[in-house]
Enzyme design. Structure first.
Site, PDB file in Angstrom:
ATOM      1  N   ASP A 224       0.749  -1.169   0.163  1.00 45.18           N
ATOM      2  CA  ASP A 224       0.084   0.013  -0.003  1.00 45.18           C
ATOM      3  C   ASP A 224       0.782   1.190   0.057  1.00 45.18           C
ATOM      4  O   ASP A 224       0.601   2.167  -0.766  1.00 45.18           O
ATOM      5  CB  ASP A 224      -0.779   0.089   1.285  1.00 45.18           C
ATOM      6  N   ASP A 270      -9.446  -1.918   2.377  1.00 45.97           N
ATOM      7  CA  ASP A 270      -9.215  -1.491   3.672  1.00 45.97           C
ATOM      8  C   ASP A 270     -10.086  -2.030   4.758  1.00 45.97           C
ATOM      9  O   ASP A 270      -9.961  -1.683   6.004  1.00 45.97           O
ATOM     10  CB  ASP A 270      -9.399   0.010   3.570  1.00 45.97           C
TER      11      ASP A 270
END
Length: 377
Positions: A224, A270
């Site tokens: 990420d 997420d």
């Protein structure tokens, strides 16, 4: 990994590779910003809570029947997953460079339409079934569908599906929603599919152990950060992709209502990735503290709130896209381990597995008995 697990893993890769990490183009009013953040926050929490507790009942049911979950992420899968996700993300980025955006989005929307209809129907059935009165469920017609596969080589395989009239109604409703979304790309329908994907993934996909969860979260933590801070790939793909792999809420909703177009977004990765770990903590609680407070589930849940809240705060202050896992991973791993260390449960937590390894002889006996039972059927 089984074919079913590969399909779920592919979906999870698509989810992770298209995280938007809560980006937007600026809100018309402070009230619009607050409403968007609050809405995304609440939508993220729902699938985690429901999915975690449903995963407990799902795995308990499998164990009672002497079965094991097929959709499991093992150590090797966790180690290679960030690489596959990176390849998929960069592939989409290249597609956007050479192929018109509308064609790429149309293709992916078609793919997710097929997955979304079944996923939404399943999620609605799972959520509504407990509230349907017994006098209604007792009158529903039940169906038992068996499929037999006879390959040219190898052993015969059978698949069994059970459903009732209510499931058919849910499937028809999901089909209508899916077709409407395909032609309108309406953000509320997008969120319905996104929430269904998240709920089903957290309930059905399981991490083999706490160490597997740590490896997966750690790998995606690096993934990420690299793709958001190191390149423009993540944000470019997320903004350019019209598919239900993100939750959306318009920042100009107060001014334009359902016709609003200025969106804040949160990638499903997420939600799902930390959600899988929190669901594992929940199952650890039920197995080791069946009559006590769900200490580690609540700890993981609070850690998620802290991590997502930090993401929102930093993004708002710097007015830039943030890699949410940069804040979610340390909080979701650090806080439960700290509590386990204080309570003296660290060793038990690290050793925990939903399905402990069995000796080779016992495995072969179980496989043979399973084959025999299928033949008798």
């Amino acid at each position: 990994m089984s074919t079913e697990l590969e399909d779920n893993a592919t979906l999870l890769e698509d989810i992770v590779s298209n995280e938007t990490n809560m980006t937007g183009r600026g809100a018309a009013t402070p009230q619009g910003i607050a409403l968007t953040y609050a809405s995304l926050f609440l939508m993220a929490l729902g699938p985690i809570v429901l999915g975690a507790f449903r995963s407990v009942h799902y795995h308990s049911g499998l164990k009672k029947r002497g079965e094991e979950a097929s959709d499991r992420i093992a150590m090797r899968d966790a180690a290679t997953f960030p690489l596959y996700a990176s390849a998929g993300l960069f592939g989409l980025y290249i597609f956007f460079k050479f192929i018109p955006r509308e064609y790429v989005s149309l293709t992916l929307r078609s793919f997710f339409l097929i997955l979304g209809i079944s996923g939404l129907a399943r999620a609605c059935s799972a959520l509504l079934d407990p509230f349907i009165p017994e006098f209604i469920t007792s009158r529903l017609t039940s169906y038992h569908l068996r499929l037999t596969v006879k390959p040219p080589r190898g052993e015969q395989e059978e698949s069994s599906f059970q459903f009732h009239t209510g499931d058919i109604v849910m499937a028809v409703g999901a089909l209508i929603v899916g077709i409407t979304y395909f032609f309108t790309n309406q953000w509320l329908l997008n969120n319905m599919f996104g929430l269904a994907f998240s709920l089903n993934a957290i309930e059905l996909i399981s991490l083999d152990s706490i160490s597997v969860g740590c490896l997966l979260l750690g790998g995606l933590f690096v993934y990420d950060i690299f793709w958001v801070f190191g390149t423009d790939v993540m944000v470019t793909v997320a903004k350019g992709l019209d598919a239900p792999i993100k939750l959306m809420f318009p920042m100009d909703f107060l001014e334009k209502g359902l016709a609003a177009q200025n969106f804040g977004m949160l990638g499903l990765g997420d939600i799902v990735v930390p959600g899988l770990f929190i669901a594992l903590l929940c199952r650890f609680d039920y197995q080791n503290h069946p009559s006590k407070c769900r200490v580690y589930f609540y700890t993981g849940f609070v850690a998620y709130i802290i991590g997502l809240g930090t993401t929102i705060a930093v993004m708002h202050v710097f007015n830039a896209a943030q890699p949410a896992l940069l804040y979610l991973v340390p909080s979701c791993l650090g806080l439960p381990f700290l509590v386990a260390l204080i309570r003296g449960d660290l060793s038990d937590l690290l050793k925990y597995k939903d399905y402990p390894d069995k000796p080779a002889e016992e495995k072969s006996k179980n496989e043979e008995s399973s084959k025999d039972s299928k033949k008798h059927e």
